[in-house]
Design a protein around this motif. Structure first.
Motif, PDB file in Angstrom:
ATOM      1  N   ARG A 116      -6.674   6.257   3.033  1.00 42.87           N
ATOM      2  CA  ARG A 116      -7.979   6.342   2.785  1.00 42.87           C
ATOM      3  C   ARG A 116      -7.910   4.877   1.193  1.00 42.87           C
ATOM      4  N   ALA A 117      -6.996   5.113   0.618  1.00 44.34           N
ATOM      5  CA  ALA A 117      -7.038   4.636  -0.514  1.00 44.34           C
ATOM      6  C   ALA A 117      -6.269   2.747   0.109  1.00 44.34           C
ATOM      7  N   ALA A 118      -5.742   3.060   1.170  1.00 47.77           N
ATOM      8  CA  ALA A 118      -4.712   1.552   1.176  1.00 47.77           C
ATOM      9  C   ALA A 118      -6.079   0.930   2.150  1.00 47.77           C
ATOM     10  N   SER A 119      -6.253  -0.216   1.549  1.00 45.66           N
ATOM     11  CA  SER A 119      -7.797  -1.399   1.516  1.00 45.66           C
ATOM     12  C   SER A 119      -7.446  -2.105   2.583  1.00 45.66           C
ATOM     13  N   TYR A 120      -6.014  -2.291   3.144  1.00 45.53           N
ATOM     14  CA  TYR A 120      -5.228  -3.304   4.198  1.00 45.53           C
ATOM     15  C   TYR A 120      -5.042  -2.761   5.762  1.00 45.53           C
TER      16      TYR A 120
ATOM     17  N   ALA B  88     -11.106   5.813   6.375  1.00 45.84           N
ATOM     18  CA  ALA B  88     -10.027   4.735   6.358  1.00 45.84           C
ATOM     19  C   ALA B  88     -10.774   3.472   6.580  1.00 45.84           C
ATOM     20  N   SER B  89     -10.345   2.175   6.016  1.00 51.09           N
ATOM     21  CA  SER B  89     -10.228   0.878   7.217  1.00 51.09           C
ATOM     22  C   SER B  89      -9.896   0.323   8.404  1.00 51.09           C
ATOM     23  N   LEU B  90      -9.532   1.863   9.160  1.00 51.85           N
ATOM     24  CA  LEU B  90      -9.280   1.861  10.790  1.00 51.85           C
ATOM     25  C   LEU B  90      -9.443   1.188  11.135  1.00 51.85           C
TER      26      LEU B  90
ATOM     27  N   VAL C  20       4.571   2.431   0.752  1.00 49.58           N
ATOM     28  CA  VAL C  20       4.323   1.303   1.088  1.00 49.58           C
ATOM     29  C   VAL C  20       2.711   0.974   1.285  1.00 49.58           C
ATOM     30  N   SER C  21       1.762   1.624   0.738  1.00 52.78           N
ATOM     31  CA  SER C  21       0.332   1.390   1.047  1.00 52.78           C
ATOM     32  C   SER C  21      -0.102   0.160   0.146  1.00 52.78           C
ATOM     33  N   GLY C  22       0.936  -0.617  -0.405  1.00 50.55           N
ATOM     34  CA  GLY C  22       0.170  -1.103  -1.374  1.00 50.55           C
ATOM     35  C   GLY C  22      -0.441  -2.378  -0.779  1.00 50.55           C
TER      36      GLY C  22
END
Length: 440
Positions: free
Chosen positions: A386-390, A417-419, A361-363
């Motif tokens: 960390r690779a889930a940029s959104y 991560a982008s959190l 689901v990470s995409g």
């Protein structure tokens, strides 16, 4: 015609739902018939026919209607059979109406019009005792039709060309068991050639007989009784030129009748079309109004949906927070489930499934609520997150005594991560001082 007995006195063409005599259910005594001498020629019997026939050639296997006041004329063969499984065929040379089948020697010559005869016509209709039923398939010019009589099973079947029509056309009633049956033809305007088998006594001309089903034999091999109707004069012969002229007259008559029917049908269709058009015009206005109203409602729905798609990202973030907190489910559960199944995900899994489930689901992931139920070192999962940029919102839950100090230290990887919102629920986990300080 000389020799014809002109009997054929039947009940007329009754039609479906008509019916002839009731013979009961008990067997009737069969006729006392003389035996047929094996090797004798088998042909049409001009002692057992309606007036109006013309034979084409000395074999008396080719014939057609000549002149007769009756619309249909019938004829039987000079031999019959009272046992076994027999078959005979004919080819319709010119087209036109014709019927073939089997009957007893004392049946009317109008095949299918009494309880002792069984016929199948080119219109795909079977007839017995004055009753008509649609059955099988149609046949016409150039087709070979075969009548199969099974006196072991007391049934009658048919073939058209090489195709055996499935099922029995007739079950022979009990009152006819033990009786002899004779090949029988009823014609309106067709020219035909009969085939009783290679031993019929004359070579075939135009017919190409089919391969019979297993267990059946050609009629000439099984014929064992003579017809009781003996000719009293020479057969009515017809030369080929006369036959062709008569065929042409019959064809022209058919075409004229067809043209008249077509003209009548055109008038009926024009009247029907006018009535249908009037009916359509009557309802056209209200239907148009309903269509316009429905179209406006659909356009309004599309407009509202388009406005939703144009919402800014800040609004979507607020919706994401509502999805995670389950608040949206109290307002509109369908929207909550729909959003949650796409970009706002809640996962409950074992540690060995965590990496695979998160990767799936990470995409397009925006918000994640992850609960791991057993002992878990989240290092590999953190690499995926960390690779889930959104991804901007996350809730992480790990049950009591399931994550040690090493696992808690791995959570420090979420700093990259982008959190912008992270909630950790590590209740009753012994993570130690180092584990507690690492995420901070």
């Amino acid at each position: 015609a000389a020799g014809g007995k002109g009997k054929g006195g039947g009940k007329g063409k009754g039609g479906k739902g008509g019916g002839g005599m009731d013979y009961g259910t008990e067997p009737l005594p069969p006729l006392n018939l003389e035996p047929f001498r094996k090797g004798s020629p088998i042909h049409l019997n001009h002692g057992d026919m309606d007036n109006g026939w013309g034979f084409l050639g000395p074999s008396m296997l080719r014939a057609r209607r000549n002149q007769s006041p009756k619309p249909w004329i019938g004829i039987r063969a000079n031999a019959g059979v009272d046992r076994g499984r027999a078959a005979f065929s004919f080819v319709n040379e010119t087209g036109g109406n014709i019927r073939l089948g089997w009957s007893t020697a004392d049946a009317t010559l109008e095949l299918g019009m009494d309880g002792k005869s069984f016929g199948f016509g080119g219109t795909g209709t079977k007839s017995h005792n004055g009753n008509y039923d649609k059955w099988g398939q149609t046949y016409g010019k150039g087709d070979v039709c075969t009548a199969l009589l099974d006196l072991d099973k007391h049934s009658i079947m048919y073939m058209v060309n090489d195709h055996l029509i499935p099922g029995d056309a007739f079950s022979i009633p009990k009152y006819l068991w033990g009786h002899a049956f004779f090949p029988h033809i009823l014609v309106k305007e067709a020219t035909f050639e009969l085939y009783f088998g290679p031993g019929q006594g004359h070579p075939k001309m135009y017919i190409r007989p089919p391969q019979l089903p297993g267990g059946f034999s050609w009629f000439c091999d099984l014929a064992n009784v003579q017809s009781p109707w003996k000719p009293t004069g020479p057969p009515p012969m017809m030369d080929q030129t006369e036959a062709e002229a008569e065929a042409a007259r019959a064809l022209e008559k058919m075409m004229q009748s067809g043209a008249a029917n077509q003209a009548c049908h055109r008038e009926q269709f024009a009247d029907w079309k006018q009535k249908v058009n009037g009916y359509v015009r009557h309802f056209q206005a209200p239907l148009s109004f309903e269509y316009t109203a429905e179209k406006e409602q659909v356009m309004q729905r599309i407009s509202k949906f388009t406005m939703i798609l144009q919402l800014p990202s800040e609004v979507w973030d607020i919706i994401a927070d509502m999805v995670v907190s389950d608040l949206l489910s109290q307002v509109c559960r369908q929207l909550w489930e729909s959003l949650g199944s796409r970009r706002y995900v809640r996962l409950i899994c074992n540690s060995e499934q965590a990496v695979k489930r998160v990767k799936g689901v990470s995409g397009n992931l925006r918000s994640l609520q992850l609960m791991v139920r057993d002992t878990w070192n989240p290092a590999d999962t953190i690499d995926v997150l960390r690779a889930a940029s959104y991804l901007h919102t996350m809730v992480l839950v790990n049950g009591p005594l399931k994550m040690g100090a090493t696992g808690a230290q791995a959570l420090a990887g979420l700093k990259n991560a982008s959190l912008h919102t992270l909630t950790l629920n590590l209740f009753d986990n012994a993570v130690g001082d180092s584990g507690a300080h690492a995420p901070a």
